[in-house]
Design a protein around this motif. Structure first.
Motif, PDB file in Angstrom:
ATOM      1  N   THR A  83       0.827  -1.206   0.000  1.00 18.95           N
ATOM      2  CA  THR A  83       0.000   0.000   0.000  1.00 18.95           C
ATOM      3  C   THR A  83       0.859   1.252   0.000  1.00 18.95           C
ATOM      4  N   ASP A  84       1.979   1.190   0.723  1.00 14.74           N
ATOM      5  CA  ASP A  84       2.887   2.333   0.820  1.00 14.74           C
ATOM      6  C   ASP A  84       4.300   1.800   1.041  1.00 14.74           C
ATOM      7  N   VAL A  85       5.293   2.655   0.779  1.00 16.51           N
ATOM      8  CA  VAL A  85       6.698   2.253   0.883  1.00 16.51           C
ATOM      9  C   VAL A  85       7.477   3.346   1.607  1.00 16.51           C
ATOM     10  N   LEU A  86       8.321   2.912   2.536  1.00 17.31           N
ATOM     11  CA  LEU A  86       9.287   3.809   3.172  1.00 17.31           C
ATOM     12  C   LEU A  86      10.681   3.307   2.826  1.00 17.31           C
ATOM     13  N   VAL A  87      11.493   4.223   2.303  1.00 18.51           N
ATOM     14  CA  VAL A  87      12.858   3.860   1.912  1.00 18.51           C
ATOM     15  C   VAL A  87      13.820   4.268   3.025  1.00 18.51           C
ATOM     16  N   ARG A  88      14.666   3.324   3.411  1.00 16.03           N
ATOM     17  CA  ARG A  88      15.660   3.634   4.436  1.00 16.03           C
ATOM     18  C   ARG A  88      16.674   4.657   3.894  1.00 16.03           C
ATOM     19  N   PRO A  89      17.190   5.505   4.819  1.00 15.82           N
ATOM     20  CA  PRO A  89      16.936   5.566   6.270  1.00 15.82           C
ATOM     21  C   PRO A  89      15.552   6.132   6.575  1.00 15.82           C
ATOM     22  N   VAL A  90      14.918   5.609   7.657  1.00 19.72           N
ATOM     23  CA  VAL A  90      13.546   5.953   7.995  1.00 19.72           C
ATOM     24  C   VAL A  90      13.524   6.959   9.130  1.00 19.72           C
ATOM     25  N   ASP A  91      12.758   8.016   8.946  1.00 22.11           N
ATOM     26  CA  ASP A  91      12.500   8.985  10.002  1.00 22.11           C
ATOM     27  C   ASP A  91      11.409   8.398  10.895  1.00 22.11           C
ATOM     28  N   PRO A  92      11.639   8.197  12.206  1.00 16.52           N
ATOM     29  CA  PRO A  92      10.632   7.593  13.084  1.00 16.52           C
ATOM     30  C   PRO A  92       9.297   8.329  13.061  1.00 16.52           C
TER      31      PRO A  92
END
Length: 332
Positions: A83-92
């Motif tokens: 549904t969605d993607v977060l690319v590292r580095p991840v902001d908490p």
């Protein structure tokens, strides 16, 4: 509100195969509000497809957290079911915002599903109540016909039984056969407007009286056709067309062959057959076999051949019906 459940699926190792979703020990049997997948070290696309194959998680938002080139990662992940993607580095903070948004999406979907389910039940209840009222109206119209002619009730019952036999012989569904049978009970409702001196006349009709009698088809149609009720519309079609003939010599519109609605062709066979085996002041009842022979003789002229064949294919049922609801002393 549903339980806020966030499930994180962690990597199993680069050389560990991705199992079918039903075999994943970390996947709960019940649905979660959100699945967060740590895709590093795994074939992320295969993992997402496995999750989507799980019956409890087909529509749950999935947030994939992984390393890689952002545009390519998003394209592959979304195609695989993320549904969605977060690319590292991840902001908490970004992770928290995304998670809350996706959980709200799940809750909104659940609320919409619940509302839709309630609406479906409500509509089903309204439909059932409406159909019950329609059937009551039809039954009361049958009573009106019986007040004019005390022989009408049994005639309508026998015609309806024959209609079911013919419809089922043609391969129609049970529901369609029952609808035609119920609607058929109003095929002569237009006779309400015929004077008793004609309707109950003990003897042959004059040409003028016969023309007046024929008007019952159009009158019945006009009485019923503008109703929003599906059954009454079907009844209006039957009232209008059950005296049409396959060869085009019937009335009131001289329709022929397939231009005559199927319901009218079915009732033409059932109505004539019952009229033949019924005793009237102006004629004796025919034996069943003689009436059967009449249908065969006029197959393809008066009657739709397929309807006659369907009727004959259910002959044992017809005989049983007539013995349960005898029409006159002439039954054989």
């Amino acid at each position: 509100m549903p339980l806020q459940l966030v499930l994180a699926l962690r990597p199993l190792g680069c050389d560990t195969p991705v199992l079918p979703a039903a075999q994943w020990p970390d996947l709960p049997a019940r649905a979660a509000d959100l699945l967060i997948v740590d895709g590093d070290g795994l074939d992320g696309a295969a993992l997402l497809r496995a999750i989507r194959a799980h019956p409890a998680h087909g529509h749950i938002p999935v947030l994939l957290v992984a390393s890689g080139e952002a545009r390519a990662l998003r394209r592959v992940a979304v195609e695989a079911g993320a549904t969605d993607v977060l690319v590292r580095p991840v902001d908490p903070l970004d992770l928290q915002i995304r998670a809350r948004t996706l959980i709200d999406l799940t809750r909104a979907r659940l609320a919409a599903d619940k509302t839709a389910s309630l609406m479906d039940r409500h509509v089903a209840g309204i439909r059932a109540e409406s159909e019950s009222r329609e059937r009551e109206i039809i039954q009361r119209l049958m009573l009106a016909a019986e007040f004019r002619d005390d022989q009408a009730g049994d005639h309508l019952t026998r015609v309806a039984g024959c209609a079911i036999a013919i419809a089922e012989g043609l391969g129609l569904s049970e529901a369609a056969a029952n609808d035609i049978a119920l609607a058929s009970t109003m095929h002569d409702i237009g006779k309400i407007g015929i004077p008793d001196s004609i309707l109950l006349k003990a003897g042959p009709l004059t040409d003028g009286e016969r023309e007046e009698m024929k008007r019952h088809a159009e009158r019945g149609y006009r009485m019923l056709h503008d109703s929003p009720s599906r059954l009454l519309q079907l009844a209006s079609e039957i009232a209008l067309t059950h005296h049409e003939r396959w060869d085009g010599t019937g009335y009131p519109r001289g329709l022929c062959s397939a231009d005559i609605p199927l319901c009218g062709r079915i009732i033409a066979v059932a109505d004539v057959f019952d009229a033949l085996i019924s005793e009237r002041v102006y004629k004796a009842a025919w034996p069943l076999e003689k009436a059967r022979a009449y249908l065969v003789e006029h197959r393809g002229s008066h009657f739709d051949p397929a309807c006659v064949d369907a009727f004959l294919s259910r002959w044992d049922d017809i005989v049983g019906l007539m013995r349960d609801r005898p029409a006159g002393a002439g039954l054989a």
